[in-house]
Write an enzyme that holds these catalytic residues in place. Structure first.
Site, short mmCIF file in Angstrom:
data_model
loop_
_atom_site.label_atom_id
_atom_site.label_comp_id
_atom_site.label_asym_id
_atom_site.label_seq_id
_atom_site.Cartn_x
_atom_site.Cartn_y
_atom_site.Cartn_z
N ARG A 34 0.87 -1.18 0.00
CA ARG A 34 0.00 0.00 0.00
C ARG A 34 0.90 1.22 0.00
NH1 ARG A 34 2.31 1.81 3.87
NH2 ARG A 34 0.76 3.45 3.97
N GLY A 35 0.28 2.40 -0.03
CA GLY A 35 1.06 3.63 -0.17
C GLY A 35 1.16 3.97 -1.65
N ALA A 36 0.86 5.23 -1.99
CA ALA A 36 0.72 5.60 -3.41
C ALA A 36 1.92 5.19 -4.29
CB ALA A 36 0.44 7.09 -3.51
N GLN A 82 -2.39 2.43 9.97
CA GLN A 82 -1.07 2.43 9.33
C GLN A 82 -0.03 3.19 10.15
OE1 GLN A 82 -3.97 3.07 7.79
NE2 GLN A 82 -3.92 2.59 5.62
N ASP A 100 -1.62 11.09 -1.87
CA ASP A 100 -2.02 10.06 -2.84
C ASP A 100 -2.31 10.66 -4.20
OD1 ASP A 100 -2.73 8.77 -0.09
OD2 ASP A 100 -2.57 7.17 -1.57
N ASN A 160 -5.13 12.86 0.57
CA ASN A 160 -4.32 11.93 1.36
C ASN A 160 -5.24 11.17 2.33
OD1 ASN A 160 -1.64 10.91 2.05
ND2 ASN A 160 -1.89 11.96 4.00
O1 MRU Z 1 -4.46 3.40 2.21
P1 MRU Z 1 -2.97 3.53 2.16
O2 MRU Z 1 -2.27 2.89 3.30
O3 MRU Z 1 -2.41 3.10 0.82
O4 MRU Z 1 -2.74 5.09 2.28
C1 MRU Z 1 -1.45 5.63 2.25
C2 MRU Z 1 -1.43 7.09 2.42
O5 MRU Z 1 -2.44 7.74 2.54
C3 MRU Z 1 -0.10 7.76 2.34
O6 MRU Z 1 -0.06 8.89 3.14
C4 MRU Z 1 0.13 8.18 0.89
O7 MRU Z 1 0.00 7.08 0.03
C5 MRU Z 1 1.45 8.78 0.68
S1 MRU Z 1 2.68 7.56 0.79
C6 MRU Z 1 4.17 8.04 0.42
#
Ligand code: MRU
Length: 366
Positions: free
Chosen positions: A53-55, A206, A247, A257
């Site tokens: 996960r994470g963009a 998270q 994101d 985000n």
């Molecule tokens: O739902 P997730 O865990 O994928 O969400 C992640 C986030 O919101 C992060 O803040 C975002 O992706 C930036 S990561 C470098």
């Protein structure tokens, strides 16, 4: 990043070149395990189930997923099918579509027999660029931390700098380094005294599980707080700055985000606490104008709110029900923070004001 003396990345191409390995983030912080992905369908499941996960990491996983698909079948039909399937897994983070389109554009004009190899090279390039972009974000963000700490030398620093962060925008959300946490890693390694307030980030926690894990691996002092504590801490002067990830950032500088980011920005604004967003340019959506109406906000399962998952006393993983069985829940996963509430966007090219002109200037986007 190092975990117990071993160098890790969140995703890697296996030596056979036809499968990828990822850290299974659902098991952290209790177990560090990896999973091997052999097909694009498995890559799609890994994104959807948040094994990754994470963009930025979602984008890289998508790129490798398309590579896996092309290795099995390089026809146009198969390419489009895999593209659509991977794209549909998580709608909000723009990095996924960006990475998938980059691979598709490259291979479209190639003969079929060259497509898989070209996709492999491109997916690897996307992964390597992500590492470089995040490290550069770390360097630019470090200067901000130094400025806010106000110390010429770290030896003069009496109190640690208190940074608040939301969700996980560390190396687990990228290939390495992270976005919001990269400046913190740089500062800590340079000798700055730093302490991080970690929003637990309900519903999936998270912050509590991943950000705290990362900071612990690096030996950075941190304290997990409930999501609603940030405003109170700011009112009492306990937060020097906020840094979060993104994101999807529009060309106007509005930031989408993890849900709850907007409330942190409002509290920071009310208390004159600097609020920074750290993002690689792969997170900028140059098409979208109206963030609130055009960004697709992922709605996730109500079960993420109605139940909580964690480690049981016997060491196994388990879920407990929090709400009455008859209660319903609504689970939007992201929100939009308007650019006017953001002090600056920390990108790989430097720090930008969160407006269209400044972003255009930095990226000279036509
Ligand atoms: O739902 P997730 O865990 O994928 O969400 C992640 C986030 O919101 C992060 O803040 C975002 O992706 C930036 S990561 C470098």
């Amino acid at each position: 990043m190092q975990i117990k003396g071993k160098q890790w990345r969140t995703i890697w191409l296996e030596p056979n070149g036809s499968s990828i390995g990822v850290i299974d983030q659902r098991k952290l912080p209790h177990k560090l395990t990896s999973q091997i992905i052999y097909t694009y369908e498995e890559a799609a499941t890994a994104i959807q189930n948040m094994i990754v996960r994470g963009a930025p990491l979602i984008g890289v996983t998508g790129a490798y997923g398309l590579m896996l698909s092309l290795q099995k079948d390089a026809s146009d039909e198969a390419l489009e099918k895999a593209f659509s399937k991977l794209l549909s897994t998580r709608p909000t983070a723009v990095n996924l579509g960006w990475a998938l389109r980059r691979i598709r554009k490259l291979v479209k004009d190639l003969p079929r027999e060259q497509r898989a190899e070209a996709a492999k090279k491109e997916a690897q390039a996307i992964a390597e660029e992500d590492v470089l972009m995040c490290e550069a974000i770390g360097e630019h963000g470090l200067k901000i931390l130094q400025q806010i700490s106000g110390c010429e030398s770290y030896k003069d620093q009496k109190q640690p700098l208190n940074v608040l962060t939301h969700c996980n925008a560390g190396w687990l959300a990228t290939v390495d380094w992270g976005t919001a946490l990269a400046p913190i890693y740089k500062a800590h390694r340079a000798g700055m005294k730093i302490h991080v307030w970690v929003d637990e980030t309900r519903p999936r926690n998270q912050g509590a599980s991943l950000t705290s894990y990362e900071l612990g691996c690096e030996g950075i002092p941190h304290t997990v707080i409930v999501d609603n504590a940030g405003g109170h801490l700011m009112q009492h002067g306990l937060v020097d700055l906020v840094i979060v990830g993104s994101d999807r950032t529009t060309k106007k500088g509005d930031v989408c985000n993890k849900i709850g980011t907007y409330l942190k920005a409002l509290a920071a604004h009310d208390n004159s606490v600097p609020f920074y967003v750290a993002l690689p340019s792969s997170t900028i959506d140059w098409e979208i104008v109206d963030a609130l109406n055009e960004i697709p906000i992922e709605t996730r399962s109500p079960s993420e709110i109605l139940e909580i998952e964690g480690q049981l006393i016997n060491g196994g993983m388990g879920k407990v029900r929090v709400c009455p069985y008859e209660s319903r829940a609504f689970n939007p996963a992201f929100d939009v923070t308007p650019g006017r509430l953001i002090t600056g966007l920390i990108t790989e090219r430097g720090v930008s004001t969160s407006n269209e002109l400044a972003l255009q200037k930095l990226f000279k986007h036509e």
